[in-house]
Design a protein around this motif. Sequence first.
Motif, mmCIF file in Angstrom:
data_model
loop_
_atom_site.group_PDB
_atom_site.id
_atom_site.type_symbol
_atom_site.label_atom_id
_atom_site.label_comp_id
_atom_site.label_asym_id
_atom_site.label_seq_id
_atom_site.Cartn_x
_atom_site.Cartn_y
_atom_site.Cartn_z
ATOM 1 N N UNK A 202 -3.003 14.925 -8.396
ATOM 2 C CA UNK A 202 -2.014 14.346 -9.306
ATOM 3 C C UNK A 202 -1.454 13.046 -8.736
ATOM 4 N N UNK A 203 -1.233 12.999 -7.432
ATOM 5 C CA UNK A 203 -0.715 11.782 -6.811
ATOM 6 C C UNK A 203 -1.748 10.667 -6.849
ATOM 7 N N UNK A 204 -3.009 11.000 -6.591
ATOM 8 C CA UNK A 204 -4.078 9.996 -6.633
ATOM 9 C C UNK A 204 -4.260 9.486 -8.058
ATOM 10 N N UNK A 205 -4.212 10.381 -9.026
ATOM 11 C CA UNK A 205 -4.354 9.984 -10.425
ATOM 12 C C UNK A 205 -3.224 9.035 -10.849
ATOM 13 N N UNK A 206 -2.001 9.324 -10.418
ATOM 14 C CA UNK A 206 -0.868 8.454 -10.737
ATOM 15 C C UNK A 206 -1.060 7.062 -10.133
ATOM 16 N N UNK A 207 -1.503 7.010 -8.879
ATOM 17 C CA UNK A 207 -1.698 5.720 -8.217
ATOM 18 C C UNK A 207 -2.809 4.914 -8.892
ATOM 19 N N UNK A 208 -3.892 5.576 -9.281
ATOM 20 C CA UNK A 208 -4.989 4.868 -9.950
ATOM 21 C C UNK A 208 -4.596 4.422 -11.348
ATOM 22 N N UNK A 209 -3.832 5.258 -12.061
ATOM 23 C CA UNK A 209 -3.409 4.916 -13.420
ATOM 24 C C UNK A 209 -2.486 3.696 -13.423
ATOM 25 N N UNK A 210 -1.663 3.549 -12.387
ATOM 26 C CA UNK A 210 -0.734 2.423 -12.302
ATOM 27 C C UNK A 210 -1.250 1.310 -11.403
ATOM 28 N N UNK A 211 -2.537 1.376 -11.041
ATOM 29 C CA UNK A 211 -3.220 0.376 -10.201
ATOM 30 C C UNK A 211 -2.432 0.067 -8.914
ATOM 31 N N UNK B 246 0.851 -1.185 0.000
ATOM 32 C CA UNK B 246 0.000 0.000 0.000
ATOM 33 C C UNK B 246 0.890 1.238 0.000
ATOM 34 N N UNK B 247 0.497 2.217 -0.790
ATOM 35 C CA UNK B 247 1.257 3.466 -0.850
ATOM 36 C C UNK B 247 0.566 4.512 0.009
ATOM 37 N N UNK B 248 1.371 5.360 0.629
ATOM 38 C CA UNK B 248 0.872 6.502 1.399
ATOM 39 C C UNK B 248 1.001 7.747 0.554
ATOM 40 N N UNK B 249 -0.069 8.525 0.475
ATOM 41 C CA UNK B 249 -0.024 9.827 -0.183
ATOM 42 C C UNK B 249 -0.239 10.861 0.909
ATOM 43 N N UNK B 250 0.756 11.727 1.106
ATOM 44 C CA UNK B 250 0.679 12.689 2.204
ATOM 45 C C UNK B 250 1.501 13.923 1.878
ATOM 46 N N UNK B 251 1.264 14.967 2.639
ATOM 47 C CA UNK B 251 2.068 16.180 2.546
ATOM 48 C C UNK B 251 2.924 16.233 3.795
ATOM 49 N N UNK B 252 4.263 16.238 3.662
ATOM 50 C CA UNK B 252 5.125 16.152 4.841
ATOM 51 C C UNK B 252 5.055 17.402 5.707
ATOM 52 N N UNK B 253 5.221 17.194 6.990
ATOM 53 C CA UNK B 253 5.275 18.311 7.935
ATOM 54 C C UNK B 253 6.686 18.887 7.937
ATOM 55 N N UNK B 254 6.812 20.102 8.411
ATOM 56 C CA UNK B 254 8.144 20.689 8.488
ATOM 57 C C UNK B 254 8.905 20.054 9.641
ATOM 58 N N UNK B 255 10.196 20.063 9.545
ATOM 59 C CA UNK B 255 11.012 19.459 10.580
ATOM 60 C C UNK B 255 11.120 20.397 11.779
ATOM 61 N N UNK B 256 11.582 19.879 12.893
ATOM 62 C CA UNK B 256 11.721 20.697 14.098
ATOM 63 C C UNK B 256 12.832 21.730 13.946
ATOM 64 N N UNK B 257 13.751 21.514 13.037
ATOM 65 C CA UNK B 257 14.861 22.432 12.843
ATOM 66 C C UNK B 257 14.551 23.498 11.798
ATOM 67 N N UNK B 258 13.301 23.592 11.371
ATOM 68 C CA UNK B 258 12.927 24.466 10.280
ATOM 69 C C UNK B 258 11.902 25.483 10.776
ATOM 70 N N UNK B 259 12.100 26.741 10.475
ATOM 71 C CA UNK B 259 11.108 27.733 10.860
ATOM 72 C C UNK B 259 10.197 28.081 9.696
ATOM 73 N N UNK B 260 10.640 27.844 8.471
ATOM 74 C CA UNK B 260 9.831 28.129 7.293
ATOM 75 C C UNK B 260 9.047 26.922 6.847
#
Length: 101
Positions: free
Chosen positions: A60-69, A2-16
Amino acid sequence: MVARIFRPARTAMQSGKAGTREWLLMYEPEEAKKVEPLMGYTSSGDMLAQIRLSFESREAAVEYAERNSIPYRVEEPKDPTRRKVSYTDNFRYDRRQPWTH
């Protein structure tokens, strides 16, 4: 696999927010990592754990996953809630915690 599609959180060492705008497609690990007894290295025989694809949008990520089953799971991002803090509140006479200096 199973693939995870997510948006990563910023790291603790990052203010931006650099690197948090894109969506990632990563595979879940199929086997646990193991520690090599002699040197103490962590290793895994799972080759799909090395794949990390980035996309501009969730669609776009969901479309890629569905296109490649590819079976996938979408994790929605949790936006941080910010408190309004005023600098002048540090010097108020009716503070909840008394001034200690």
